[in-house]
Design a protein around this motif. Structure first.
Motif, PDB file in Angstrom:
ATOM      1  N   THR A  59       0.834  -1.015  -0.478  1.00  0.00           N
ATOM      2  CA  THR A  59       0.314  -0.290  -0.060  1.00  0.00           C
ATOM      3  C   THR A  59       0.766   1.275  -0.077  1.00  0.00           C
ATOM      4  O   THR A  59       1.117   2.152  -0.537  1.00  0.00           O
ATOM      5  CB  THR A  59      -0.540   0.259   1.271  1.00  0.00           C
ATOM      6  OG1 THR A  59      -2.106  -1.012   1.525  1.00  0.00           O
ATOM      7  CG2 THR A  59      -1.928   1.031   1.342  1.00  0.00           C
ATOM      8  N   VAL A  60       2.167   1.585   0.445  1.00  0.00           N
ATOM      9  CA  VAL A  60       3.094   2.458   0.730  1.00  0.00           C
ATOM     10  C   VAL A  60       3.953   2.361   0.198  1.00  0.00           C
ATOM     11  O   VAL A  60       4.850   3.253  -0.121  1.00  0.00           O
ATOM     12  CB  VAL A  60       3.013   2.493   2.442  1.00  0.00           C
ATOM     13  CG1 VAL A  60       1.685   3.545   2.751  1.00  0.00           C
ATOM     14  CG2 VAL A  60       3.634   1.720   3.249  1.00  0.00           C
ATOM     15  N   GLY A  61       4.230   1.220  -0.372  1.00  0.00           N
ATOM     16  CA  GLY A  61       5.589   1.099  -1.186  1.00  0.00           C
ATOM     17  C   GLY A  61       6.677   0.920  -0.457  1.00  0.00           C
ATOM     18  O   GLY A  61       7.751   1.018  -0.939  1.00  0.00           O
ATOM     19  N   ILE A  62       7.175   0.662   1.037  1.00  0.00           N
ATOM     20  CA  ILE A  62       8.068   0.075   1.441  1.00  0.00           C
ATOM     21  C   ILE A  62       8.003  -0.458   2.290  1.00  0.00           C
ATOM     22  O   ILE A  62       7.004  -1.349   2.090  1.00  0.00           O
ATOM     23  CB  ILE A  62       8.009   1.584   2.282  1.00  0.00           C
ATOM     24  CG1 ILE A  62       6.094   1.227   3.674  1.00  0.00           C
ATOM     25  CG2 ILE A  62       7.785   2.900   2.514  1.00  0.00           C
ATOM     26  CD1 ILE A  62       6.490   2.295   4.788  1.00  0.00           C
ATOM     27  N   PRO A  63       9.215  -1.196   2.663  1.00  0.00           N
ATOM     28  CA  PRO A  63       9.116  -2.750   3.416  1.00  0.00           C
ATOM     29  C   PRO A  63       8.499  -2.981   4.489  1.00  0.00           C
ATOM     30  O   PRO A  63       7.886  -2.100   5.334  1.00  0.00           O
ATOM     31  CB  PRO A  63      10.540  -2.288   3.475  1.00  0.00           C
ATOM     32  CG  PRO A  63      10.885  -1.469   2.566  1.00  0.00           C
ATOM     33  CD  PRO A  63      10.173  -0.835   2.630  1.00  0.00           C
ATOM     34  N   LEU A  64       7.493  -3.953   4.494  1.00  0.00           N
ATOM     35  CA  LEU A  64       6.764  -4.309   5.809  1.00  0.00           C
ATOM     36  C   LEU A  64       7.340  -3.911   6.802  1.00  0.00           C
ATOM     37  O   LEU A  64       6.262  -3.269   7.820  1.00  0.00           O
ATOM     38  CB  LEU A  64       6.838  -6.131   5.682  1.00  0.00           C
ATOM     39  CG  LEU A  64       5.203  -6.067   7.143  1.00  0.00           C
ATOM     40  CD1 LEU A  64       4.128  -5.210   7.065  1.00  0.00           C
ATOM     41  CD2 LEU A  64       4.768  -7.306   6.437  1.00  0.00           C
ATOM     42  N   ALA A  65       8.982  -4.360   7.061  1.00  0.00           N
ATOM     43  CA  ALA A  65       8.907  -3.988   8.071  1.00  0.00           C
ATOM     44  C   ALA A  65       9.261  -1.987   8.915  1.00  0.00           C
ATOM     45  O   ALA A  65       9.254  -2.103  10.462  1.00  0.00           O
ATOM     46  CB  ALA A  65      10.630  -3.588   8.767  1.00  0.00           C
ATOM     47  N   ASP A  66       9.067  -1.346   7.955  1.00  0.00           N
ATOM     48  CA  ASP A  66       8.800  -0.026   8.224  1.00  0.00           C
ATOM     49  C   ASP A  66       7.472   0.810   8.006  1.00  0.00           C
ATOM     50  O   ASP A  66       7.065   2.283   8.293  1.00  0.00           O
ATOM     51  CB  ASP A  66       9.604   1.215   6.764  1.00  0.00           C
ATOM     52  CG  ASP A  66      11.260   0.852   6.581  1.00  0.00           C
ATOM     53  OD1 ASP A  66      11.737   0.410   7.953  1.00  0.00           O
ATOM     54  OD2 ASP A  66      11.723   0.416   5.402  1.00  0.00           O
ATOM     55  N   VAL A  67       6.473  -0.273   8.312  1.00  0.00           N
ATOM     56  CA  VAL A  67       5.041   0.272   8.093  1.00  0.00           C
ATOM     57  C   VAL A  67       4.769   0.083   9.597  1.00  0.00           C
ATOM     58  O   VAL A  67       5.372  -0.739  10.747  1.00  0.00           O
ATOM     59  CB  VAL A  67       4.261  -0.682   7.555  1.00  0.00           C
ATOM     60  CG1 VAL A  67       2.446  -0.875   8.360  1.00  0.00           C
ATOM     61  CG2 VAL A  67       4.446  -0.598   6.243  1.00  0.00           C
ATOM     62  N   ARG A  68       4.310   1.210  10.311  1.00  0.00           N
ATOM     63  CA  ARG A  68       3.849   1.663  11.852  1.00  0.00           C
ATOM     64  C   ARG A  68       2.718   1.120  11.883  1.00  0.00           C
ATOM     65  O   ARG A  68       2.344   1.572  13.673  1.00  0.00           O
ATOM     66  CB  ARG A  68       4.791   3.068  11.796  1.00  0.00           C
ATOM     67  CG  ARG A  68       6.277   2.992  10.973  1.00  0.00           C
ATOM     68  CD  ARG A  68       5.946   4.489  11.412  1.00  0.00           C
ATOM     69  NE  ARG A  68       6.440   5.062  12.454  1.00  0.00           N
ATOM     70  CZ  ARG A  68       5.493   6.486  13.256  1.00  0.00           C
ATOM     71  NH1 ARG A  68       5.902   7.310  11.869  1.00  0.00           N
ATOM     72  NH2 ARG A  68       5.628   6.920  14.581  1.00  0.00           N
ATOM     73  N   PHE A 113       2.186  -0.299  15.095  1.00  0.00           N
ATOM     74  CA  PHE A 113       3.903  -1.226  16.076  1.00  0.00           C
ATOM     75  C   PHE A 113       4.829  -0.388  16.385  1.00  0.00           C
ATOM     76  O   PHE A 113       5.050   0.840  15.971  1.00  0.00           O
ATOM     77  CB  PHE A 113       4.160  -2.413  14.815  1.00  0.00           C
ATOM     78  CG  PHE A 113       2.850  -2.505  13.660  1.00  0.00           C
ATOM     79  CD1 PHE A 113       2.832  -4.264  14.424  1.00  0.00           C
ATOM     80  CD2 PHE A 113       2.599  -2.898  12.577  1.00  0.00           C
ATOM     81  CE1 PHE A 113       2.062  -4.854  14.080  1.00  0.00           C
ATOM     82  CE2 PHE A 113       1.426  -3.492  12.316  1.00  0.00           C
ATOM     83  CZ  PHE A 113       1.177  -4.509  12.909  1.00  0.00           C
ATOM     84  N   VAL A 114       5.294  -0.235  17.335  1.00  0.00           N
ATOM     85  CA  VAL A 114       6.002   0.331  17.537  1.00  0.00           C
ATOM     86  C   VAL A 114       7.475   0.091  17.747  1.00  0.00           C
ATOM     87  O   VAL A 114       7.729  -1.165  17.118  1.00  0.00           O
ATOM     88  CB  VAL A 114       6.125  -0.140  19.540  1.00  0.00           C
ATOM     89  CG1 VAL A 114       7.508   0.262  20.689  1.00  0.00           C
ATOM     90  CG2 VAL A 114       5.249   0.323  20.177  1.00  0.00           C
ATOM     91  N   ASP A 115       7.875   1.127  17.283  1.00  0.00           N
ATOM     92  CA  ASP A 115       9.788   0.813  16.416  1.00  0.00           C
ATOM     93  C   ASP A 115      10.220  -0.268  17.093  1.00  0.00           C
ATOM     94  O   ASP A 115      10.014  -0.511  18.254  1.00  0.00           O
ATOM     95  CB  ASP A 115      10.064   2.114  16.745  1.00  0.00           C
ATOM     96  CG  ASP A 115       9.832   3.468  16.014  1.00  0.00           C
ATOM     97  OD1 ASP A 115       8.815   3.030  14.882  1.00  0.00           O
ATOM     98  OD2 ASP A 115      10.663   4.551  16.610  1.00  0.00           O
ATOM     99  N   GLN A 135       8.645  -9.588  10.531  1.00  0.00           N
ATOM    100  CA  GLN A 135       8.254 -11.748  10.327  1.00  0.00           C
ATOM    101  C   GLN A 135       6.889 -11.001  11.916  1.00  0.00           C
ATOM    102  O   GLN A 135       5.904 -12.016  11.733  1.00  0.00           O
ATOM    103  CB  GLN A 135       8.966 -12.141  11.334  1.00  0.00           C
ATOM    104  CG  GLN A 135       8.355 -14.061  10.681  1.00  0.00           C
ATOM    105  CD  GLN A 135       7.212 -13.800   9.317  1.00  0.00           C
ATOM    106  OE1 GLN A 135       8.323 -15.007   8.922  1.00  0.00           O
ATOM    107  NE2 GLN A 135       6.445 -14.638   9.747  1.00  0.00           N
ATOM    108  N   SER A 136       6.701 -10.170  12.837  1.00  0.00           N
ATOM    109  CA  SER A 136       6.512 -10.194  13.609  1.00  0.00           C
ATOM    110  C   SER A 136       4.858  -8.983  13.502  1.00  0.00           C
ATOM    111  O   SER A 136       3.802  -9.526  13.871  1.00  0.00           O
ATOM    112  CB  SER A 136       7.312  -9.690  14.622  1.00  0.00           C
ATOM    113  OG  SER A 136       7.828 -10.370  15.727  1.00  0.00           O
TER     114      SER A 136
END
Length: 266
Positions: free
Chosen positions: A42-51, A62-64, A69-70
Motif C-alpha cells: 500500500t505504501v511502497g515500503i518494506p513491511l518492517a517500516d510500516v507503523r 507497531f512500536v519501533d 515477521q512479527s
C-alpha cells in the motif's frame, strides 16, 4: 485437538461488506471495493517500516523495533480471528458469540489471552468522541510508546477523506446501520523477546449509520458504547508451527483486508 487440526476445520468469512440492493429492502454481501493490497504494498515500503494498518475491522500499530515477521504474524493472526468470528456469528448483532470465537481462535494459534470484560461507558450529557473514548480505555494497560503510536495512527485515519480506500475498509468492516464492533491495538517487542499487544475492544449502538462514526462527536443520548481492554502475548514459536497454514487459509483475500495507515516519517 492440535492447532493444525483446529485450523483445518475452521471456517473463514470472505472479506466483504454489506450493501443495499436496488429495492432497498434486503442486505446483500459484496466484495469490498478498495484498492488496498498488503500493508507493505500500500505504501511502497518494506513491511518492517510500516507503523500502522487497518486489518479488517481493527486498527493495529507497531512500536519501533518490531521486525517484519512479527508484524506479519500480528496482522495475519488478527485477520484470521476476525474472519473466523465473522463466519461463526453476526459481528454486529451477536457480539458475545463473535468475541467468544475471536478469542478462541487467538488462543489456539499462540496468543495468551483472557476474556474481554465489557463495561458500558457512562458519560454525563454532552458530546462523545468515540476515537478518544477508545484510546482512553487503553491508557491503563498500554505502555507510553504503544499509546503514542496508536494515537498517531488514529489521528491519521480520522483525517482521511471518506473516499480513501483505507478509511473505506475500516468503515465497512467496523460499523453497519448504527451497530459497531471494532478493535484498536498496539504491538511491541517485550524485554523477554515475546510480542505484546495492548488491545482494546469496542461495540456500540447508535441512532444513525454514518460510516465514519468512530471519528465524529456523538451526543450521549444517541450512543451506547461498551469497552474492554487487555494485554495479550504471542508465543512466537507456537505460532510459527502454523504460520504457513494460516497464510494459506487467508488466501488471496488477505490483501484486501489490510491497508497501511500513512504516518509521518520519524
Amino acid at each position: 485437538m492440535s492447532a493444525h487440526a483446529y485450523l483445518s476445520q475452521l471456517q473463514l468469512a470472505p472479506v466483504a461488506a454489506r450493501a443495499r440492493t436496488d429495492d432497498s429492502t434486503t442486505d446483500a454481501l459484496r466484495s469490498v471495493a478498495v484498492t488496498a493490497k498488503t500493508a507493505a504494498d500500500t505504501v511502497g515500503i518494506p513491511l518492517a517500516d510500516v507503523r500502522a494498518a487497518v486489518d479488517v475491522g481493527s486498527v493495529v500499530s507497531f512500536v519501533d523495533g518490531l521486525d517484519a515477521q512479527s508484524k506479519d504474524d500480528v496482522l495475519d493472526s488478527l485477520q484470521l480471528a476476525q474472519r473466523a468470528a465473522n463466519a461463526a456469528a453476526d459481528r454486529f448483532a451477536d457480539v458475545r458469540n463473535w468475541y467468544h470465537q475471536y478469542l478462541d481462535v487467538l488462543s489456539q494459534i499462540g496468543w495468551v489471552t483472557g476474556q474481554f470484560a465489557f463495561l458500558e461507558r457512562e458519560q454525563s450529557e454532552g458530546d462523545l468522541r468515540m476515537d478518544q473514548a477508545a484510546l482512553s480505555v487503553l491508557m491503563a494497560i498500554a505502555t507510553q510508546n504503544q499509546l503514542a503510536i496508536l494515537k498517531e495512527a488514529v489521528a491519521a485515519l480520522g483525517s482521511l477523506a471518506s473516499s480513501d480506500g483505507t478509511i473505506s475498509l475500516f468503515a465497512q468492516m467496523s460499523a453497519h446501520e448504527g451497530l459497531g464492533n471494532f478493535q484498536m491495538g498496539a504491538a511491541q517487542r517485550a524485554g523477554n523477546g515475546v510480542v505484546e499487544l495492548a488491545m482494546g475492544a469496542y461495540h456500540f449502538r447508535a441512532v444513525d449509520s454514518t460510516d465514519r462514526i468512530v471519528f465524529f462527536k456523538r451526543t450521549t443520548r444517541a450512543l451506547r458504547l461498551w469497552t474492554a481492554a487487555q494485554r495479550m502475548t504471542l508465543n512466537t514459536a507456537s505460532y510459527a508451527e502454523n504460520r504457513a497454514q494460516i497464510r494459506q487459509m487467508l488466501g488471496e483475500e488477505r490483501q484486501r483486508a489490510i491497508a497501511a495507515i500513512r504516518l509521518k516519517p520519524l
